[in-house]
Design a protein around this motif. Structure first.
Motif, short mmCIF file in Angstrom:
data_model
loop_
_atom_site.label_atom_id
_atom_site.label_comp_id
_atom_site.label_asym_id
_atom_site.label_seq_id
_atom_site.Cartn_x
_atom_site.Cartn_y
_atom_site.Cartn_z
N GLN A 1 0.95 -0.67 -0.13
CA GLN A 1 -0.64 0.12 -0.28
C GLN A 1 1.47 1.80 0.04
OE1 GLN A 1 -2.90 0.54 3.43
NE2 GLN A 1 -4.04 1.78 2.35
N GLN A 2 0.63 2.05 -1.29
CA GLN A 2 1.62 3.36 -0.83
C GLN A 2 2.78 2.93 -1.19
OE1 GLN A 2 0.20 6.29 1.58
NE2 GLN A 2 -1.78 6.89 0.53
N MET A 3 2.72 2.54 -1.93
CA MET A 3 4.69 1.63 -2.31
C MET A 3 5.73 3.12 -1.97
SD MET A 3 6.41 -0.51 -5.10
CE MET A 3 8.48 -1.40 -4.66
N PHE A 4 4.88 4.07 -2.90
CA PHE A 4 6.14 5.08 -2.87
C PHE A 4 6.38 5.65 -1.63
CE2 PHE A 4 5.03 5.81 -7.67
CZ PHE A 4 5.82 4.36 -8.50
N HIS A 5 5.67 5.90 -0.77
CA HIS A 5 5.55 6.73 0.78
C HIS A 5 6.74 5.71 1.49
CE1 HIS A 5 1.81 8.94 -0.44
NE2 HIS A 5 2.27 9.16 -1.36
N CYS A 6 6.34 4.82 0.90
CA CYS A 6 7.64 3.71 2.36
C CYS A 6 9.28 4.64 1.48
CB CYS A 6 7.61 2.36 1.48
SG CYS A 6 5.70 1.70 1.75
N PHE A 7 9.25 5.29 1.38
CA PHE A 7 11.09 5.51 1.13
C PHE A 7 10.86 7.31 1.64
CE2 PHE A 7 10.05 2.09 -1.59
CZ PHE A 7 11.26 1.42 -1.40
N GLN A 8 12.04 7.00 2.61
CA GLN A 8 12.48 9.06 2.97
C GLN A 8 12.77 10.08 1.90
OE1 GLN A 8 11.14 10.19 6.32
NE2 GLN A 8 9.84 8.47 6.20
N MET A 9 12.51 11.12 1.38
CA MET A 9 12.76 11.72 0.50
C MET A 9 14.52 12.51 1.46
SD MET A 9 13.50 13.09 -2.28
CE MET A 9 11.66 12.72 -3.31
N ARG A 10 15.08 12.64 0.65
CA ARG A 10 17.26 12.91 1.44
C ARG A 10 16.50 14.42 1.84
NH1 ARG A 10 22.59 12.96 -1.30
NH2 ARG A 10 21.58 15.12 -2.25
N GLU A 11 17.24 14.14 3.19
CA GLU A 11 16.77 16.03 4.11
C GLU A 11 16.65 17.49 2.72
OE1 GLU A 11 15.36 18.87 6.31
OE2 GLU A 11 15.96 16.37 7.08
N ASP A 12 18.38 17.69 1.64
CA ASP A 12 18.07 18.01 1.24
C ASP A 12 17.81 18.72 -0.19
OD1 ASP A 12 19.79 16.23 0.24
OD2 ASP A 12 21.79 17.26 -0.52
N HIS A 13 16.59 17.69 -0.48
CA HIS A 13 16.10 17.53 -1.53
C HIS A 13 14.98 17.40 -1.30
CE1 HIS A 13 19.32 14.78 -4.20
NE2 HIS A 13 19.41 15.43 -3.43
N ARG A 14 14.43 18.15 -0.02
CA ARG A 14 12.60 18.15 0.46
C ARG A 14 12.24 19.14 -0.37
NH1 ARG A 14 12.54 15.84 6.14
NH2 ARG A 14 12.82 13.30 5.45
N ASN A 15 12.63 20.34 -0.68
CA ASN A 15 12.30 21.42 -0.75
C ASN A 15 12.38 21.93 -2.10
OD1 ASN A 15 12.82 23.61 1.16
ND2 ASN A 15 14.74 23.89 0.57
N PHE A 16 12.15 20.56 -3.15
CA PHE A 16 12.14 20.50 -4.16
C PHE A 16 10.15 19.76 -5.02
CE2 PHE A 16 15.96 20.82 -4.86
CZ PHE A 16 16.48 20.85 -6.06
N LEU A 17 9.76 19.87 -2.52
CA LEU A 17 8.40 18.92 -2.88
C LEU A 17 8.06 19.50 -2.06
CD1 LEU A 17 10.96 16.24 -3.60
CD2 LEU A 17 9.13 14.47 -2.80
N ARG A 18 7.62 20.84 -2.32
CA ARG A 18 6.82 22.02 -1.90
C ARG A 18 5.54 21.59 -2.61
NH1 ARG A 18 9.10 26.52 1.36
NH2 ARG A 18 10.99 25.80 2.35
N PHE A 19 4.51 21.78 -1.67
CA PHE A 19 3.32 22.35 -2.40
C PHE A 19 2.56 23.07 -0.45
CE2 PHE A 19 2.93 18.91 0.96
CZ PHE A 19 1.92 19.01 2.00
N LEU A 20 1.38 23.80 -1.63
CA LEU A 20 0.61 25.04 -0.84
C LEU A 20 -0.96 24.18 -0.60
CD1 LEU A 20 1.54 27.78 -3.11
CD2 LEU A 20 2.43 27.68 -1.29
#
Length: 429
Positions: free
Chosen positions: A143-162
């Motif tokens: 279930q929600q396989m992609f969510h099982c893997f954390q994003m590296r800390e310095d790359h999280r600003n590329f996944l911002r949303f409002l």
């Protein structure tokens, strides 16, 4: 990916975004994300049920700690992801929020600067073969396989949303960012499957030394690993000869195609035909017993079906190479079969390669290494540090000690990969 994929202190697997190098700097697209959010708000106002499903999905992201409030920006590079909701035809009551990684702003999108990665999904043939391994087949879904893997800390600003504060549409819009890999981007499937396989292999390797049942099984059955030396594929015996024959035939066939390369579907089908031809070879001599009419082949062991695979009716020749794709595959398969039969049968004939007996290499012999990677005018020499005799007393593997860049190194080589220069017996005389 192999270097930056790791398990953090919380036992969560962390993976980066595979950026292209070099790449252009991403512009700040916050206004675009805000405009898309306002459009989404209008849609949800018209569809109350969809709004409820949407709010439940977003609340799940926050409850599972998959998203966090985004810190204030100074001059860092960032990207804001627009998103929308989709329904699965078989799950009308469940909505999936998809982040739009392909949304372009000033002519560029986040997917444009990312590597998509290879297709690491299991082929249908491998899945069907595994269904015949055991008596009961089990399937499962992550279930929600992609969510099982954390994003590296310095790359999280590329996944911002409002989104709305506290997941309440009456609250003001604030900035969040995802902490996990999400659905909708190009590299997520490759990252998730790579992470799944890597975590499985690493976890299995950690359990082997501590599992007493595995150790006792290996000891009781006398299991041991025998590795071939580098650059010594000929020591593989019959299976290595079959690989060499098949490779030569395929290289010749694919080279002759010229300017008409095979599509992915045609190549996949053709390789399945090649595998069927190779696996249909006999493993034992033909029996004269009338009660045993069939010949044991690898295909029988894999599929547990007796008999050769059926061959399509009709004649397929060179004229079919440029017609329908299916006929093109059959023509290539027939060509492979004719060449395979001629070249494989010759490998079954008994013949001796060595016509005279030579003395074994000994410890202390000075030898020349046959290294295909050395540069021009370099002749790497070494001294045999240890020999490994086979059960018949002949030495086929040796350890060679060489000095490179002022440091002594020991290489494991086959006797065919070294040339005797001075024997230790001659040096003693």
């Amino acid at each position: 990916m192999e270097r930056d994929f790791y398990q953090d202190d919380a036992n969560s697997w962390t993976a980066p975004l595979p950026f292209r190098t070099p790449r252009t700097r991403l512009p700040n697209n916050r206004n675009q994300a805000l405009s898309r959010l306002e459009s989404l708000r209008c849609t949800l106002n018209k569809r109350p049920e969809m709004e409820r499903h949407f709010m439940d999905f977003m609340q799940g992201l926050f409850d599972r700690d998959h998203a966090e409030p985004a810190p204030a920006l100074e001059e860092e590079e960032c990207w804001y992801l627009p998103f929308f909701g989709v329904y699965h035809p078989q799950k009308p009551g469940n909505i999936t929020v998809v982040f739009d990684w392909s949304a372009k702003f000033q002519g560029v999108s986040l997917n444009d600067v990312l590597l998509k990665g290879p297709n690491m999904n299991n082929s249908l043939i491998r899945v069907l073969i595994r269904f015949r391994d055991e008596a009961v087949a089990v399937t499962a879904d992550i279930q929600q396989m992609f969510h099982c893997f954390q994003m590296r800390e310095d790359h999280r600003n590329f996944l911002r949303f409002l989104w709305y504060r506290n997941n309440d549409p009456r609250e003001p819009v604030v900035e969040y960012r995802m902490k996990v890999h999400v659905f909708g981007n190009g590299p997520s499937p490759a990252v998730a499957i790579f992470g799944l396989r890597a975590s499985r292999e690493l976890g299995f390797d950690k359990r082997i030394p501590c599992d007493p049942h595995v150790k006792s099984f290996l000891n009781d059955n006398g299991c041991s690993w025998v590795f071939n030396p580098p650059y010594s594929s000929h020591m593989g015996g019959s299976w290595e000869r079959m690989i060499g024959v098949a490779r030569r035939i395929l290289d010749s066939q694919l080279t002759q195609l010229g300017s008409r390369p095979l599509t992915h579907d045609v190549l996949t089908t053709f390789m399945a035909e090649v595998a069927a031809i190779i696996n249909a070879r006999p493993l034992v001599p033909v029996s004269s017993d009338p009660d045993v009419p069939c010949i044991l082949t690898p295909a029988i062991l894999l599929t547990q079906k007796v008999g050769a695979p059926p061959t399509p009716s009709g004649d397929f020749g060179e004229k079919d190479l440029y017609r329908q794709q299916w006929k093109r595959v059959q023509s290539l398969a027939n060509s492979f079969w004719h060449r395979w039969r001629k070249e494989y049968l010759s490998t079954l004939q008994c013949r001796r390669k060595w016509h005279s007996t030579r003395p074994n290499l000994q410890q202390g012999d000075v030898v020349l290494l046959k290294d295909p990677l050395v540069k021009r005018n370099q002749w790497p020499m070494g001294v045999i540090a240890k020999v490994h005799p086979s059960s018949d007393g002949l030495v086929r593997k040796v350890e060679v000690k060489v000095v490179k860049d002022g440091k002594a190194k020991v290489y494991f080589r086959s006797v065919t990969g070294v040339v005797l220069l001075v024997s230790d017996a001659v040096q003693q005389v």
